[in-house]
Scaffold this motif. Structure first.
Motif, PDB file in Angstrom:
ATOM      1  N   GLY A 130      92.782  34.012   8.359  1.00 25.44           N
ATOM      2  CA  GLY A 130      92.070  34.032   9.631  1.00 25.44           C
ATOM      3  C   GLY A 130      90.776  33.263   9.664  1.00 25.44           C
ATOM      4  O   GLY A 130      90.298  32.880  10.720  1.00 25.44           O
ATOM      5  N   HIS A 131      90.188  33.025   8.484  1.00 28.78           N
ATOM      6  CA  HIS A 131      88.863  32.408   8.414  1.00 28.78           C
ATOM      7  C   HIS A 131      88.835  31.349   7.313  1.00 28.78           C
ATOM      8  O   HIS A 131      89.580  31.426   6.350  1.00 28.78           O
ATOM      9  N   ASP A 132      87.920  30.407   7.462  1.00 31.07           N
ATOM     10  CA  ASP A 132      87.783  29.343   6.465  1.00 31.07           C
ATOM     11  C   ASP A 132      86.855  29.704   5.321  1.00 31.07           C
ATOM     12  O   ASP A 132      86.771  28.986   4.342  1.00 31.07           O
ATOM     13  N   ASP A 133      86.136  30.808   5.438  1.00 29.41           N
ATOM     14  CA  ASP A 133      85.185  31.188   4.390  1.00 29.41           C
ATOM     15  C   ASP A 133      85.101  32.703   4.305  1.00 29.41           C
ATOM     16  O   ASP A 133      85.748  33.407   5.070  1.00 29.41           O
ATOM     17  N   ASP A 134      84.296  33.178   3.369  1.00 28.78           N
ATOM     18  CA  ASP A 134      84.170  34.629   3.217  1.00 28.78           C
ATOM     19  C   ASP A 134      82.823  35.139   3.729  1.00 28.78           C
ATOM     20  O   ASP A 134      82.329  36.161   3.273  1.00 28.78           O
ATOM     21  N   THR A 135      82.261  34.444   4.711  1.00 32.38           N
ATOM     22  CA  THR A 135      80.970  34.871   5.263  1.00 32.38           C
ATOM     23  C   THR A 135      81.122  35.545   6.626  1.00 32.38           C
ATOM     24  O   THR A 135      80.136  35.972   7.205  1.00 32.38           O
ATOM     25  N   SER A 136      82.344  35.627   7.129  1.00 24.60           N
ATOM     26  CA  SER A 136      82.584  36.268   8.421  1.00 24.60           C
ATOM     27  C   SER A 136      82.805  37.760   8.221  1.00 24.60           C
ATOM     28  O   SER A 136      83.059  38.225   7.117  1.00 24.60           O
ATOM     29  N   ASP A 137      82.736  38.496   9.319  1.00 26.29           N
ATOM     30  CA  ASP A 137      82.987  39.929   9.307  1.00 26.29           C
ATOM     31  C   ASP A 137      84.163  40.245  10.223  1.00 26.29           C
ATOM     32  O   ASP A 137      84.469  39.476  11.138  1.00 26.29           O
ATOM     33  N   PHE A 138      84.765  41.406   9.990  1.00 23.47           N
ATOM     34  CA  PHE A 138      85.684  41.972  10.967  1.00 23.47           C
ATOM     35  C   PHE A 138      85.464  43.478  11.002  1.00 23.47           C
ATOM     36  O   PHE A 138      84.837  44.052  10.121  1.00 23.47           O
ATOM     37  N   GLU A 139      85.947  44.090  12.072  1.00 29.38           N
ATOM     38  CA  GLU A 139      85.701  45.515  12.307  1.00 29.38           C
ATOM     39  C   GLU A 139      87.006  46.294  12.200  1.00 29.38           C
ATOM     40  O   GLU A 139      88.046  45.836  12.662  1.00 29.38           O
ATOM     41  N   ILE A 140      86.907  47.480  11.613  1.00 30.25           N
ATOM     42  CA  ILE A 140      88.022  48.415  11.579  1.00 30.25           C
ATOM     43  C   ILE A 140      87.496  49.755  12.088  1.00 30.25           C
ATOM     44  O   ILE A 140      86.487  50.251  11.587  1.00 30.25           O
ATOM     45  N   ALA A 141      88.174  50.321  13.068  1.00 30.26           N
ATOM     46  CA  ALA A 141      87.776  51.621  13.609  1.00 30.26           C
ATOM     47  C   ALA A 141      88.966  52.574  13.560  1.00 30.26           C
ATOM     48  O   ALA A 141      90.096  52.188  13.862  1.00 30.26           O
ATOM     49  N   PHE A 142      88.700  53.804  13.157  1.00 32.77           N
ATOM     50  CA  PHE A 142      89.708  54.857  13.083  1.00 32.77           C
ATOM     51  C   PHE A 142      89.269  55.993  13.996  1.00 32.77           C
ATOM     52  O   PHE A 142      88.119  56.395  13.965  1.00 32.77           O
ATOM     53  N   MET A 143      90.212  56.532  14.769  1.00 32.67           N
ATOM     54  CA  MET A 143      89.946  57.712  15.587  1.00 32.67           C
ATOM     55  C   MET A 143      91.118  58.657  15.414  1.00 32.67           C
ATOM     56  O   MET A 143      92.248  58.353  15.801  1.00 32.67           O
ATOM     57  N   SER A 144      90.836  59.775  14.784  1.00 36.31           N
ATOM     58  CA  SER A 144      91.843  60.791  14.531  1.00 36.31           C
ATOM     59  C   SER A 144      91.616  61.942  15.499  1.00 36.31           C
ATOM     60  O   SER A 144      90.536  62.534  15.514  1.00 36.31           O
ATOM     61  N   GLU A 145      92.622  62.203  16.327  1.00 35.42           N
ATOM     62  CA  GLU A 145      92.520  63.304  17.273  1.00 35.42           C
ATOM     63  C   GLU A 145      93.872  63.986  17.381  1.00 35.42           C
ATOM     64  O   GLU A 145      94.898  63.319  17.553  1.00 35.42           O
ATOM     65  N   GLY A 146      93.850  65.306  17.276  1.00 35.75           N
ATOM     66  CA  GLY A 146      95.097  66.054  17.398  1.00 35.75           C
ATOM     67  C   GLY A 146      96.111  65.596  16.376  1.00 35.75           C
ATOM     68  O   GLY A 146      95.814  65.503  15.188  1.00 35.75           O
ATOM     69  N   ASP A 147      97.301  65.244  16.867  1.00 29.37           N
ATOM     70  CA  ASP A 147      98.364  64.843  15.953  1.00 29.37           C
ATOM     71  C   ASP A 147      98.513  63.332  15.829  1.00 29.37           C
ATOM     72  O   ASP A 147      99.504  62.841  15.287  1.00 29.37           O
ATOM     73  N   SER A 148      97.529  62.555  16.319  1.00 33.66           N
ATOM     74  CA  SER A 148      97.652  61.097  16.228  1.00 33.66           C
ATOM     75  C   SER A 148      96.408  60.442  15.627  1.00 33.66           C
ATOM     76  O   SER A 148      95.316  60.995  15.652  1.00 33.66           O
ATOM     77  N   LEU A 149      96.634  59.262  15.091  1.00 33.08           N
ATOM     78  CA  LEU A 149      95.573  58.442  14.519  1.00 33.08           C
ATOM     79  C   LEU A 149      95.644  57.072  15.177  1.00 33.08           C
ATOM     80  O   LEU A 149      96.715  56.459  15.229  1.00 33.08           O
ATOM     81  N   THR A 150      94.500  56.609  15.690  1.00 32.96           N
ATOM     82  CA  THR A 150      94.406  55.277  16.287  1.00 32.96           C
ATOM     83  C   THR A 150      93.551  54.412  15.375  1.00 32.96           C
ATOM     84  O   THR A 150      92.486  54.840  14.929  1.00 32.96           O
ATOM     85  N   ILE A 151      94.034  53.213  15.111  1.00 32.50           N
ATOM     86  CA  ILE A 151      93.315  52.249  14.278  1.00 32.50           C
ATOM     87  C   ILE A 151      93.170  50.979  15.093  1.00 32.50           C
ATOM     88  O   ILE A 151      94.149  50.485  15.663  1.00 32.50           O
ATOM     89  N   GLU A 152      91.964  50.444  15.141  1.00 33.60           N
ATOM     90  CA  GLU A 152      91.747  49.180  15.838  1.00 33.60           C
ATOM     91  C   GLU A 152      91.045  48.212  14.903  1.00 33.60           C
ATOM     92  O   GLU A 152      90.060  48.564  14.257  1.00 33.60           O
ATOM     93  N   ILE A 153      91.580  47.002  14.839  1.00 30.96           N
ATOM     94  CA  ILE A 153      90.995  45.940  14.025  1.00 30.96           C
ATOM     95  C   ILE A 153      90.604  44.811  14.962  1.00 30.96           C
ATOM     96  O   ILE A 153      91.414  44.358  15.780  1.00 30.96           O
ATOM     97  N   VAL A 154      89.352  44.365  14.837  1.00 33.58           N
ATOM     98  CA  VAL A 154      88.845  43.281  15.681  1.00 33.58           C
ATOM     99  C   VAL A 154      88.260  42.220  14.768  1.00 33.58           C
ATOM    100  O   VAL A 154      87.406  42.509  13.927  1.00 33.58           O
ATOM    101  N   ASP A 155      88.756  40.979  14.930  1.00 36.50           N
ATOM    102  CA  ASP A 155      88.197  39.886  14.134  1.00 36.50           C
ATOM    103  C   ASP A 155      88.065  38.640  14.987  1.00 36.50           C
ATOM    104  O   ASP A 155      88.809  38.444  15.945  1.00 36.50           O
ATOM    105  N   GLY A 156      87.098  37.820  14.635  1.00 39.03           N
ATOM    106  CA  GLY A 156      86.823  36.590  15.365  1.00 39.03           C
ATOM    107  C   GLY A 156      87.458  35.369  14.739  1.00 39.03           C
ATOM    108  O   GLY A 156      87.012  34.254  14.983  1.00 39.03           O
ATOM    109  N   GLY A 157      88.491  35.560  13.975  1.00 41.20           N
ATOM    110  CA  GLY A 157      89.173  34.445  13.313  1.00 41.20           C
ATOM    111  C   GLY A 157      90.098  33.699  14.254  1.00 41.20           C
ATOM    112  O   GLY A 157      90.069  33.887  15.480  1.00 41.20           O
ATOM    113  N   ARG A 158      90.942  32.867  13.649  1.00 44.75           N
ATOM    114  CA  ARG A 158      91.920  32.103  14.426  1.00 44.75           C
ATOM    115  C   ARG A 158      92.779  33.051  15.253  1.00 44.75           C
ATOM    116  O   ARG A 158      93.142  34.128  14.796  1.00 44.75           O
TER     117      ARG A 158
END
Length: 139
Positions: free
Chosen positions: A55-83
């Protein structure tokens, strides 16, 4: 139970250990079954490696991972500014019939995401890839 976690991760392979440790801690805090922990660890490792390696040309970028666990489900969201990359439509179909030595590289990690998560959605907005996954805690 309910729990949440947000991580900002560098696009570097050595960050995988930090992701794994954070997931282990969340799983313990939220009392996940072993099967859920395995599925989440596998999916996150595959997706994080794809972002880091492609996704990226170098290792200086960041990406985000968010977890939300509620009841019987788990939501995961990954956001990155790569290609721009829609894993649901752009990843090659994996070869699931040939022997390991004969298979071409690519597509197997996305196959895991599709089969181990109950719902997967991709969106490209504001110059960022946004992948949202939902899974039941117990299958």
């Amino acid at each position: 139970m309910s729990a949440s976690l947000s991580l900002t991760v560098k696009t570097a392979r050595d960050e995988l250990e930090r992701i794994t440790a954070a997931i282990d801690n969340l799983a313990e805090e939220d009392d996940w079954p072993a099967d859920l922990l395995f599925r989440v660890q596998l999916v996150l490792e595959e997706l994080a490696l794809n972002i880091v390696d492609y996704g990226h040309d170098d290792d200086t970028s960041d990406f985000e991972i968010a977890f939300m666990s509620e009841g019987d489900s788990l939501t995961i969201e990954i956001v990155d500014g790569g290609r721009a990359f829609d894993p649901l439509n752009d990843a090659p179909e994996p070869d699931l019939t040939s022997g390991v030595a004969e298979r071409r590289v690519g597509g197997l990690g996305v196959h895991f995401v599709r089969t181990l998560m109950d719902d997967v959605q991709y969106e490209r907005s504001a110059g960022k890839n946004r992948l949202k996954m939902v899974t039941r805690k117990v299958r």
